[in-house]
Design an enzyme around this catalytic site. Structure first.
Site, short mmCIF file in Angstrom:
data_model
loop_
_atom_site.label_atom_id
_atom_site.label_comp_id
_atom_site.label_asym_id
_atom_site.label_seq_id
_atom_site.Cartn_x
_atom_site.Cartn_y
_atom_site.Cartn_z
N GLU A 27 0.83 -1.35 0.02
CA GLU A 27 0.25 0.00 0.25
C GLU A 27 1.04 1.20 -0.07
OE1 GLU A 27 -4.10 -0.84 2.18
OE2 GLU A 27 -2.11 -1.46 3.63
N GLU A 79 -8.59 5.51 9.83
CA GLU A 79 -9.06 6.20 11.06
C GLU A 79 -8.18 7.46 11.49
OE1 GLU A 79 -10.50 1.78 11.75
OE2 GLU A 79 -8.72 2.99 10.94
N LYS A 105 -12.19 3.26 1.07
CA LYS A 105 -11.09 2.39 0.45
C LYS A 105 -11.56 1.15 -0.27
CE LYS A 105 -6.75 0.81 2.19
NZ LYS A 105 -5.87 0.40 3.68
#
Length: 127
Positions: A27, A79, A105
């Protein structure tokens, strides 16, 4: 101040960004798409009656703060990304009383055929 999460609001939905947030090395290296939905509690009675931009918070300026925060503050968790956005908005705009931010996402690293992972934070301006 109005009751949190009620009353007038500025809404920006489906803001799309490409970023490198996430827990996994892939990622951080490859990146992925994120979508942000945002509501900002702002008293809109003055701009509603005067039709003057100087009496409101510009949604273009809100977008610029969200974009800058998204692009400059990498987070492992969505978050934390959402909290960074709330904090930046409160710091930038004294007229914002509360914020609801949803971070979506769609390519979360889970085995789903369709859908998205998302979180939503509700924050009131700190005293």
């Amino acid at each position: 101040m109005t009751t949190p999460f009620s009353g007038d609001r500025i809404i920006l939905n489906d803001l799309g960004f490409y970023g490198y947030h996430g827990l996994f090395n892939e990622e951080a290296k490859l990146g992925q798409r994120f979508f942000i939905d945002l509501q900002c509690g702002v008293d809109l009675s003055a701009p509603g009656s005067t039709d003057e931009i100087g009496h409101t918070v510009s949604y273009a300026d809100i977008y610029d703060v969200v974009k800058k925060t998204f692009e400059t503050q990498r987070a492992k968790l969505i978050e934390a990304l959402a909290q960074n956005i709330c904090t930046a908005l409160f710091e930038a705009f004294s007229d914002i009383d509360w914020v609801i931010v949803r971070v979506r996402k769609p390519e979360a690293p889970i085995a789903m055929v369709r859908g998205e992972a998302a979180i939503e934070l509700h924050r009131v301006r700190p005293v």
